[in-house]
Design a protein around this motif. Structure first.
Motif, short mmCIF file in Angstrom:
data_model
loop_
_atom_site.label_atom_id
_atom_site.label_comp_id
_atom_site.label_asym_id
_atom_site.label_seq_id
_atom_site.Cartn_x
_atom_site.Cartn_y
_atom_site.Cartn_z
N LEU A 153 11.22 4.41 -13.70
CA LEU A 153 11.80 3.12 -13.33
C LEU A 153 11.38 2.86 -11.89
N MET A 154 10.75 1.73 -11.64
CA MET A 154 10.39 1.36 -10.27
C MET A 154 11.12 0.09 -9.93
N ILE A 155 11.82 0.08 -8.78
CA ILE A 155 12.48 -1.16 -8.35
C ILE A 155 11.97 -1.52 -6.96
N SER A 156 11.33 -2.69 -6.87
CA SER A 156 10.76 -3.16 -5.61
C SER A 156 11.58 -4.34 -5.10
N GLY A 157 11.42 -4.63 -3.80
CA GLY A 157 12.08 -5.80 -3.21
C GLY A 157 11.02 -6.85 -2.89
N ALA A 158 11.20 -8.08 -3.42
CA ALA A 158 10.19 -9.13 -3.20
C ALA A 158 10.04 -9.45 -1.72
N MET A 159 11.11 -9.22 -0.93
CA MET A 159 11.03 -9.56 0.50
C MET A 159 11.01 -8.30 1.37
N SER A 167 -0.93 2.17 -11.76
CA SER A 167 -1.59 3.47 -11.78
C SER A 167 -0.78 4.48 -12.62
N LEU A 168 0.56 4.43 -12.52
CA LEU A 168 1.39 5.35 -13.31
C LEU A 168 1.30 5.01 -14.80
N SER A 169 1.28 3.71 -15.11
CA SER A 169 1.13 3.30 -16.52
C SER A 169 -0.22 3.74 -17.06
N ALA A 170 -1.27 3.57 -16.25
CA ALA A 170 -2.61 3.93 -16.70
C ALA A 170 -2.70 5.43 -16.99
N SER A 171 -1.85 6.22 -16.31
CA SER A 171 -1.83 7.67 -16.56
C SER A 171 -0.96 8.03 -17.76
N GLY A 172 -0.35 7.02 -18.39
CA GLY A 172 0.40 7.28 -19.63
C GLY A 172 1.91 7.28 -19.48
N ALA A 173 2.43 7.09 -18.25
CA ALA A 173 3.90 7.08 -18.07
C ALA A 173 4.50 5.83 -18.72
N GLU A 174 5.78 5.93 -19.10
CA GLU A 174 6.49 4.78 -19.67
C GLU A 174 7.18 4.08 -18.50
N VAL A 175 6.50 3.07 -17.94
CA VAL A 175 6.96 2.47 -16.68
C VAL A 175 7.72 1.17 -16.91
N GLN A 176 8.90 1.08 -16.30
CA GLN A 176 9.62 -0.20 -16.21
C GLN A 176 9.61 -0.59 -14.74
N HIS A 177 8.95 -1.69 -14.40
CA HIS A 177 8.87 -2.11 -12.98
C HIS A 177 9.64 -3.40 -12.80
N GLU A 178 10.67 -3.36 -11.96
CA GLU A 178 11.50 -4.54 -11.68
C GLU A 178 11.30 -4.93 -10.22
N THR A 179 11.25 -6.24 -9.96
CA THR A 179 11.18 -6.72 -8.58
C THR A 179 12.39 -7.62 -8.34
N LEU A 180 13.17 -7.26 -7.34
CA LEU A 180 14.42 -7.99 -7.06
C LEU A 180 14.23 -8.90 -5.84
N PRO A 181 15.00 -9.99 -5.76
CA PRO A 181 14.89 -10.90 -4.62
C PRO A 181 15.61 -10.32 -3.41
N THR A 182 15.12 -9.21 -2.90
CA THR A 182 15.80 -8.51 -1.81
C THR A 182 14.75 -7.84 -0.91
N ASN A 199 16.34 -2.59 1.69
CA ASN A 199 17.61 -1.90 1.39
C ASN A 199 18.01 -2.08 -0.07
N LEU A 200 18.81 -1.15 -0.54
CA LEU A 200 19.26 -1.21 -1.94
C LEU A 200 20.35 -2.25 -2.10
N SER A 201 20.42 -2.83 -3.29
CA SER A 201 21.43 -3.86 -3.58
C SER A 201 22.25 -3.41 -4.80
N GLN A 202 23.28 -4.20 -5.08
CA GLN A 202 24.12 -3.94 -6.25
C GLN A 202 23.28 -3.98 -7.53
N THR A 203 22.29 -4.86 -7.55
CA THR A 203 21.45 -4.99 -8.76
C THR A 203 20.62 -3.73 -9.00
#
Ligand code: MLT
Length: 202
Positions: free
Chosen positions: A148-154, A169-184, A187-191
């Protein structure tokens, strides 16, 4: 606390059906930082939380950098292997399965490097605000690894393109990747927490 090769905190599982977590703090954090996060996102998991061995102006990190976002890649490789060796020791000492690494910022970057260099050390990883740790991705088979990858758009530290490159790159190596980008930002958020709880619940 058992003497192992990293200063660390360990909390045994109270729910054996939950995977052990390897908690990896950000720059300037320590082994106490992410214990609360770990308890929230996967209640009952065993928690293994080491302190990074590099000091940058007194702030613990997991590998050296030359400037913000510019990594000493030789050190990244050395430290990722050293941390994977610690995981092996801790698994023996505490009787653990391969953990899921949960890393924030610098901790996420070392987790990504470890997954690429020593995939057997981890069952998967949750990467919070991660960037590409090695300019040349090692050839590795990550089939069966959940990411699970969580990025911040800002995020002022990590260009969006860089996070996308790591996920690809992780997907291309065969990992089961879920990549989310949050409007943050960085720092970490509640989401982030909600996404982590959902991902661990699966
Ligand atoms: C790193 O050095 O790993 C990244 O720049 C994130 C940080 O620690 O600020």
């Amino acid at each position: 606390m058992t003497e192992l090769s990293f200063i660390h905190r360990y909390e045994p599982a109270t729910d054996p059906s939950r995977p052990p977590l390897l908690l990896l703090h950000g720059t300037g954090g320590d082994e106490n930082d992410l214990l609360g996060l770990g308890r929230t996102i996967s209640p009952g998991s065993a928690l293994l939380s080491p302190r990074g061995k590099i000091l940058e102006n007194g702030m613990p990190r997991f590998f050296r950098r030359l400037a913000e976002g510019v990594f000493d890649e030789e050190d990244v490789r050395f430290r990722a292997n050293e941390l994977a060796d610690f995981v092996t020791e801790a698994r023996e000492a505490y009787g653990l399965e391969a953990p899921i690494a949960v890393g924030f910022s610098n901790g996420a970057n070392i987790a990504a490097a470890m997954l690429m260099l020593r995939p057997e050390a981890l069952a998967g990883t949750a990467l919070l605000r991660a960037m590409v740790p090695l300019s040349q991705a090692p050839a590795v088979d990550l089939a069966g690894k959940r990411v699970l990858m969580i990025s911040g758009a800002m995020d002022p530290i990590i260009p969006a393109e860089n996070g996308k490159r790591l996920a690809a790159s992780l997907s291309a190596s065969g990992a089961e990747v879920q990549h989310e980008t949050l409007p943050t930002g960085h720092n970490l958020s509640q989401t982030d927490l909600q996404l982590l709880v959902r991902w661990f619940g699966r």
